[in-house]
Write a protein that holds these residues in place. Structure first.
Motif, short mmCIF file in Angstrom:
data_model
loop_
_atom_site.label_atom_id
_atom_site.label_comp_id
_atom_site.label_asym_id
_atom_site.label_seq_id
_atom_site.Cartn_x
_atom_site.Cartn_y
_atom_site.Cartn_z
N ILE A 24 11.31 -20.68 -6.76
CA ILE A 24 12.68 -19.95 -6.89
C ILE A 24 13.41 -20.12 -5.87
N ARG A 25 14.70 -19.83 -5.87
CA ARG A 25 15.58 -19.84 -4.62
C ARG A 25 16.47 -18.73 -4.30
N ILE A 26 16.35 -18.23 -3.17
CA ILE A 26 17.10 -16.91 -2.82
C ILE A 26 18.29 -17.58 -1.84
N ARG A 27 19.35 -17.41 -2.29
CA ARG A 27 20.40 -17.78 -1.56
C ARG A 27 20.07 -19.25 -0.78
N ALA A 28 19.83 -20.22 -1.66
CA ALA A 28 19.59 -21.54 -1.38
C ALA A 28 18.33 -21.79 -0.67
N THR A 29 17.62 -20.87 -0.46
CA THR A 29 16.37 -20.98 0.10
C THR A 29 15.15 -21.34 -0.76
N PRO A 30 14.36 -22.15 -0.87
CA PRO A 30 13.34 -22.34 -1.87
C PRO A 30 12.08 -21.47 -1.57
N PHE A 31 11.69 -20.44 -2.50
CA PHE A 31 10.52 -19.94 -2.32
C PHE A 31 9.39 -20.08 -3.35
N GLU A 32 8.14 -19.72 -3.15
CA GLU A 32 7.16 -20.02 -3.89
C GLU A 32 6.84 -18.49 -4.53
N VAL A 33 6.58 -18.25 -5.78
CA VAL A 33 6.34 -16.98 -6.46
C VAL A 33 4.73 -17.16 -6.43
N ILE A 34 4.38 -15.94 -5.58
CA ILE A 34 2.76 -15.70 -5.40
C ILE A 34 2.41 -14.56 -6.22
N GLY A 35 3.16 -13.77 -6.73
CA GLY A 35 2.54 -12.79 -7.61
C GLY A 35 3.85 -11.91 -8.22
N VAL A 36 3.17 -11.22 -9.22
CA VAL A 36 4.01 -10.30 -10.02
C VAL A 36 3.60 -8.85 -10.10
N ALA B 85 0.86 -1.25 -0.05
CA ALA B 85 -0.01 -0.11 0.16
C ALA B 85 0.96 1.41 -0.06
N VAL B 86 1.98 1.17 0.82
CA VAL B 86 2.81 2.42 0.91
C VAL B 86 3.46 2.52 -0.34
N GLN B 87 4.09 1.66 -1.06
CA GLN B 87 4.79 1.82 -2.34
C GLN B 87 3.71 1.91 -3.47
N GLU B 88 2.46 1.61 -3.27
CA GLU B 88 1.54 1.57 -4.31
C GLU B 88 1.82 0.72 -5.45
N TRP B 89 2.31 -0.64 -4.81
CA TRP B 89 2.80 -1.65 -5.55
C TRP B 89 1.47 -2.61 -5.94
N VAL B 90 0.87 -2.83 -6.92
CA VAL B 90 -0.23 -3.67 -7.06
C VAL B 90 0.14 -4.99 -8.12
N PRO B 91 -0.50 -6.03 -7.70
CA PRO B 91 0.01 -7.42 -8.56
C PRO B 91 -0.59 -7.12 -9.88
N GLU B 92 0.09 -7.58 -10.89
CA GLU B 92 -0.26 -7.99 -12.37
C GLU B 92 -0.85 -8.96 -12.45
N SER B 93 -0.10 -10.03 -11.71
CA SER B 93 -0.62 -11.46 -11.68
C SER B 93 -0.59 -12.07 -10.27
N GLY B 94 -1.32 -12.93 -9.96
CA GLY B 94 -1.23 -13.50 -8.82
C GLY B 94 -1.55 -12.61 -7.52
N ARG B 95 -1.05 -12.41 -6.40
CA ARG B 95 -1.50 -11.55 -5.34
C ARG B 95 0.05 -11.35 -4.53
N VAL B 96 -0.62 -10.18 -3.52
CA VAL B 96 0.91 -10.11 -2.80
C VAL B 96 0.68 -10.90 -1.24
N PHE B 97 1.39 -11.06 -0.51
CA PHE B 97 1.44 -11.67 0.77
C PHE B 97 0.62 -11.24 1.85
N ASN B 98 -0.06 -11.80 2.61
CA ASN B 98 -0.99 -11.17 3.63
C ASN B 98 -0.34 -11.27 5.13
N ALA B 99 -1.10 -10.75 5.97
CA ALA B 99 -0.50 -10.55 7.27
C ALA B 99 -0.20 -11.77 7.88
#
Lengths: 244, 435
Positions: free
Chosen positions: B201-213, B156-170
């Motif tokens: 994806i992996r960030i420094r060997a840690t696996p992540f799931e992409v949930i949005g762009v 919300a602060v950066q006015e970033w909106v997902p183009e596809s998928g979603r952003v993470f929640n609380a």
């Protein structure tokens, strides 16, 4: 009277004192005359012409043009007089080189604010009247001296002046062409235009009906004479070896 | 050629019909025609003289266009950032007598961010942010990018909106889940045209799931690519990616916060400042140990420097107009001298002084306007050329074009006046006799 002067004088400041160019000229010239002002250089005849032509203002004296006292008029009022009542012809023609004959003749009417169509019609008629109906769109450089002087005369006539002023009108022309200009002046004069020409040439003065003689800034003679007929002399000249 | 001239054919009657009255003065069309004729008679000279005005006007238009383009870019960035964005970053700290430079001691914490969220009203969002540069790998592609650990508010602060998928929640943030939201540049670099949502994806060997762009934002105020970013939950970043620092486990790189739309920025800023000073136990005479920046102010500073540059360039242009004007004056003086006999003749055949004045003034104005008009075309061309060649944003300002044309006319008028007065003041007799 067309021209009336009383004690007309013109002094020029020169150094400490002043030079008297014209002194105490009193005369009257009726309308419709062809007048020659004669005299050697420095006699005051050109100063007289400039004063009569409203190009200059007298130091003292009275000058009335057609009953109107013009000696004290403002420069703009004098310009108006020059535009309405006077026409000028010069020894060196003074045509604008980048304009054709027609445009040169139109010029005085531009300053009268005449619309272009009327100007062109009238300029063509004036050029026709001086015998240049076939050369409307020639530039001055494409015309002979005599033809250039005739363009200048058409320009002087185009506003319908009461008085045509000519400063040595034949001075830059050969004898035959000068005679043609004199014949034209006499014809114009017969049609009702008064002409005052300045000349130092006694030959030229013969065609005038009145001669004013100036010497040392004074008018020394004001005589009427029977003018010679320029057109007749022109016809009597042997056909020159050059085409018109 | 023509028949011999025979003046005797003239009738003793008026040669011409009576003269119609006319308007009693020269009209503007005639004056313009005369000016163009006179200029055409000396084409090369007219062109060279107009060149001075031409260069000045072209320069004015091009520089104003470049300046306006730069300003428009800055304004677009402010709009992109949101004008009510505040950033708090660590400032200098006194340790005994030693002053540490800004950011040397990470004295802002995630708890500071939480305190601001709870303590300051009128905020649209607050997020502690930690940022590090890391390699991100997807399949056989990899990309080095800025990893942002942040709270869900950051979107919300950066006015970033997902183009596809979603952003993470609380909930995902609290649970420090390994979910990632990719900036458009990163998504493109790792996945090309493929949709990255749901991909590992992996960030420094840690696996992540992409949930949005995220939707593309373009260049930031310092020219950086705002889309070259991966956003993950703050505590995920702390624990799984950055490696917890033992002492400063809760430190943040900065805190981003956004004031509610339409609220007073200064008041919110002051509240945040007082709260942080209180939390950091600063004595009233101690300076802030953090830096509070209003992003709109940052952009405005850049705008001001762009404006300064514009003013500098505009004054150079003004000088060249001045020089051009002097050129016009010079050539008009020459023209008056050359045409003294013509002036005498015009006076003799009935021109008033003001007709002569108008003739030369109009000639000077036409000369300057010709230069101005061609200069406008060249200036617009130059602006587009710069836009294409240098990639600068360029915006042709039509009021500047109108101003430039007006200024060139005024230049002609101003610098033409003196020569024209000289012409109008000539004595007709002397002028007629002039050689």
């Amino acid at each position: 009277m067309l021209i009336e002067t009383e004690g007309l004088s013109r002094h020029y400041a020169a150094g400490e004192g002043s030079v008297v160019a014209l002194s105490d000229v009193t005369l009257g010239i009726p309308p419709g005359e062809l007048v020659a002002a004669m005299g050697p250089s420095g006699s005051g005849k050109s100063t007289f012409l400039n004063l009569i032509g409203c190009l200059d203002r007298p130091t003292s004296g009275i000058y009335r043009l057609m009953g109107e006292d013009v000696a004290r008029l403002s420069p703009d009022a004098l310009a108006g007089l020059r535009s309405r009542r006077l026409g000028f012809v010069f020894q060196s023609f003074h045509l604008l080189p980048r304009l054709d004959a027609m445009a040169n003749v139109e010029l005085p009417m531009v300053y009268r604010g005449l619309p272009r169509r009327q100007r062109r019609e009238r300029a063509a008629a004036a050029l026709d009247a001086v015998g240049l109906g076939a050369r409307l769109h020639h530039r001055p450089t494409q015309l002979s001296g005599g033809q250039q002087q005739r363009v200048a005369i058409a320009r002087a006539l185009v506003n319908g002046p009461d008085l045509l002023l000519a400063d040595e009108p034949t001075g830059a022309l050969d004898t035959r062409t000068g005679l043609e200009i004199m014949a034209l002046f006499q014809a114009l004069n017969r049609s009702g235009v008064a002409i005052l020409m300045v000349t130092h040439d006694a030959e030229v003065a013969r065609y005038a009906m009145r001669v004013l003689r100036f010497r040392d800034g004074r008018l020394v003679a004001n005589e009427r004479q029977a003018p010679a007929d320029a057109a007749a002399e022109l016809a009597a000249l042997p056909a020159a070896g050059r085409a018109a | 050629m023509n028949a011999p001239f025979c003046p005797a054919a003239l009738q003793p009657a008026p040669i011409l019909p009576p003269l119609p009255p006319g308007t009693g003065g020269m009209d503007l069309v005639e004056a313009l025609r005369g000016a163009l004729l006179a200029l055409a008679a000396n084409r090369l000279r007219a062109v060279l003289t107009a060149l001075g005005i031409f260069i000045g006007v072209a320069a004015v238009i091009a520089t104003v266009a470049v300046g306006a383009g730069a300003r428009e870019q800055v304004l677009a960035q402010i709009r992109a950032l949101g004008a009510n964005l505040l950033m708090v970053s660590p400032g200098s700290v006194n340790q005994g007598a030693v002053r540490l430079g800004a950011g040397q001691r990470p004295n802002l914490t995630w708890e500071d961010a939480q305190a601001i969220r709870e303590g300051v009203a009128l905020l649209a969002g607050v997020s502690g942010v930690i940022r590090q540069q890391h390699q991100v790998v997807a399949g056989n592609m990899n990309w080095s990018t800025g990893i942002l650990g942040a709270d869900p508010d950051i979107f919300a602060v950066q006015e970033w909106v997902p183009e596809s998928g979603r952003v993470f929640n609380a909930e995902e943030a609290r649970g420090a889940r390994k979910v990632a939201v990719l900036g458009a540049t990163v998504a493109e670099a790792l996945f090309g045209d493929e949709d990255p949502v749901g991909q590992p994806i992996r960030i420094r060997a840690t696996p992540f799931e992409v949930i949005g762009v995220l939707a593309r934002k373009g260049q930031g105020p310092q020219g950086q690519d705002q889309d070259d970013v991966v956003v993950i939950p703050f505590w995920t970043a702390r624990r799984s990616v950055m490696g917890a620092w033992r002492i400063w486990a809760h430190a943040v790189s900065w805190i981003s916060l956004k004031v509610e739309e339409g609220e007073e920025m200064a008041a919110a800023e002051e509240e945040v400042r007082q709260l942080l000073r209180q939390r950091h136990r600063l004595a009233p005479n101690e300076p802030d140990d953090f830096i509070l920046r209003n992003m709109a102010e940052v952009a405005a500073t850049r705008d001001a420097s762009a404006r300064t540059l514009s003013i500098l360039l505009a004054s150079v242009a003004a000088v060249s107009l001045l020089v051009g004007g002097i050129g016009v004056m010079n050539i008009m003086l020459v023209s008056v001298t050359e045409r003294t006999r013509e002036i005498g003749l015009r006076l003799a055949i009935g021109a008033r002084r003001r007709d002569i004045l108008a003739q030369f003034l109009i000639e000077a104005v036409v000369l300057a306007l010709l230069g101005g008009a061609v200069g406008v075309l060249a200036g617009i061309g130059l602006s587009h050329g710069l836009a294409a060649a240098a990639g600068w944003p360029v915006l042709v300002q039509w009021d500047a074009v109108a101003l430039a044309v007006g200024v060139s006319a005024a230049t002609g008028l101003f610098f033409g006046y003196w020569p024209a007065r000289r012409a109008a003041g000539l004595d007709p007799i002397a002028a007629l006799r002039h050689d």
